[in-house]
Design an enzyme around this catalytic site. Sequence first.
Site, PDB file in Angstrom:
ATOM      1  N   HIS A  99     -13.176  -1.528  -7.403  1.00 56.25           N
ATOM      2  CA  HIS A  99     -14.324  -0.618  -7.533  1.00 56.25           C
ATOM      3  C   HIS A  99     -13.937   0.853  -7.351  1.00 56.25           C
ATOM      4  O   HIS A  99     -14.752   1.737  -7.613  1.00 56.25           O
ATOM      5  CB  HIS A  99     -15.457  -1.024  -6.597  1.00 56.25           C
ATOM      6  CG  HIS A  99     -15.246  -0.718  -5.151  1.00 56.25           C
ATOM      7  ND1 HIS A  99     -16.243  -0.828  -4.222  1.00 56.25           N
ATOM      8  CD2 HIS A  99     -14.141  -0.319  -4.451  1.00 56.25           C
ATOM      9  CE1 HIS A  99     -15.795  -0.508  -3.031  1.00 56.25           C
ATOM     10  NE2 HIS A  99     -14.523  -0.194  -3.138  1.00 56.25           N
ATOM     11  N   ASP A 138       0.864  -1.183   0.000  1.00 52.80           N
ATOM     12  CA  ASP A 138       0.000   0.000   0.000  1.00 52.80           C
ATOM     13  C   ASP A 138       0.898   1.230   0.000  1.00 52.80           C
ATOM     14  O   ASP A 138       2.123   1.105   0.063  1.00 52.80           O
ATOM     15  CB  ASP A 138      -0.939   0.002   1.213  1.00 52.80           C
ATOM     16  CG  ASP A 138      -2.289   0.657   0.903  1.00 52.80           C
ATOM     17  OD1 ASP A 138      -2.283   1.744   0.282  1.00 52.80           O
ATOM     18  OD2 ASP A 138      -3.331   0.096   1.272  1.00 52.80           O
ATOM     19  N   GLY A 141       4.390   1.223  -1.780  1.00 55.05           N
ATOM     20  CA  GLY A 141       4.530   1.309  -3.225  1.00 55.05           C
ATOM     21  C   GLY A 141       3.247   1.748  -3.888  1.00 55.05           C
ATOM     22  O   GLY A 141       2.284   2.138  -3.225  1.00 55.05           O
ATOM     23  N   ASP A 142       3.227   1.645  -5.200  1.00 53.31           N
ATOM     24  CA  ASP A 142       2.111   2.105  -6.025  1.00 53.31           C
ATOM     25  C   ASP A 142       1.703   0.978  -6.954  1.00 53.31           C
ATOM     26  O   ASP A 142       2.465   0.593  -7.838  1.00 53.31           O
ATOM     27  CB  ASP A 142       2.557   3.339  -6.827  1.00 53.31           C
ATOM     28  CG  ASP A 142       1.464   3.906  -7.712  1.00 53.31           C
ATOM     29  OD1 ASP A 142       0.368   3.309  -7.776  1.00 53.31           O
ATOM     30  OD2 ASP A 142       1.708   4.940  -8.355  1.00 53.31           O
ATOM     31  N   PHE A 143       0.502   0.419  -6.733  1.00 54.69           N
ATOM     32  CA  PHE A 143       0.095  -0.715  -7.554  1.00 54.69           C
ATOM     33  C   PHE A 143      -0.157  -0.328  -9.008  1.00 54.69           C
ATOM     34  O   PHE A 143      -0.348  -1.191  -9.862  1.00 54.69           O
ATOM     35  CB  PHE A 143      -1.095  -1.474  -6.965  1.00 54.69           C
ATOM     36  CG  PHE A 143      -2.256  -0.635  -6.488  1.00 54.69           C
ATOM     37  CD1 PHE A 143      -2.830   0.343  -7.287  1.00 54.69           C
ATOM     38  CD2 PHE A 143      -2.800  -0.857  -5.230  1.00 54.69           C
ATOM     39  CE1 PHE A 143      -3.916   1.086  -6.859  1.00 54.69           C
ATOM     40  CE2 PHE A 143      -3.894  -0.119  -4.774  1.00 54.69           C
ATOM     41  CZ  PHE A 143      -4.453   0.852  -5.594  1.00 54.69           C
TER      42      PHE A 143
END
Length: 339
Positions: free
Chosen positions: A243, A197, A223-225
């Site tokens: 969503h 996250d 991190g950055d997905f």
Amino acid sequence: MTDRDLLVRLVFGSMAAQTVRAAVRLRIVELIGDTPRPAADVANDAGAEPQPMTRLLRALAGLGLLREHSFGTFAVAPAGALLDPARPGSLTSFVRMFTEPEITRAWEHLDDSVRTGDVAFDAVFGTDFFTHLARRPELSAEFNAAMSQATEEAAAVLPRAFDFGRFGTVTDVGGGDGTLLAAVLAAFPGLKGVVLDTADGLAQAPGTLRRHGLADRCSLVAGDFFHSVPKGSDLYLVKSIMHDWPDDRAVTILRHCRAALPSGGRVLILEPVLPEAVGADGDASTYLSDLNMLVNVGGRERTRRDFEDLCRAAGLALLSVTPLPEAEPFSLLEAAAAD
């Protein structure tokens, strides 16, 4: 209930939500405690006026959260107990978050979002929801707590709904404070975990892992997905993330999971799955959640066919969709690398 009664109840819905918000802000359930108390005593402890307090408590009783045992004396009903932050299953942070002006103000522009497809939140606040959240640490912490509370029911069910024991390491993509993954790891002692996250999203995760005695079996990755997900796991868990985003960005997240997936690996998506058509017994809250995604973040709730399309575009094949009745409206969607 007549048609007129139904419509009046729906229009009064926002007033009911603000009544519950006031109950949390005034600590009503905490002040009443385990035994019935006169409204005047509750008012005194809350620093409020007795007559308006009585009116608030009666409204809460009318909503099923309190009970008026005798004239002016109130006790906490089972549903109302969820407004005590010290009790198991509390939803106080959830109530605070979803009655915050940051959430409700964009809803005033729902018609604009329907006309244009644009995210109302961005127009109201001048930035997107998650950037706004990152700039307000207190609100970010409340959001994290709300998401944790909203996850507890699913966390209790998920370990029984899927055989995690055949995997070695699971990464919870966008896993927040680790509530969901902690439940899985506790049920499967041979499993190791990773929570991915943002740094803000992970802020409460160390405490969660320590409380469950899992700090040595679970690592945290900031991190950055949208950029990548950590390699090294054979199972990737994605709950309540799809969503939040439009299709192209949802596909990006799944594509990164696919890129990290080893042979025989799986992607588990935990989300509501809308039916192809709304039935007479349809869950209105899921459709309201869909509109909330529209006005506040630009995402959407999806049908099975929609999830199949997302998976296909990401190089995945949707293998199964399993409803979780004990954690409605969630379903468990299992996907694998497409041939």
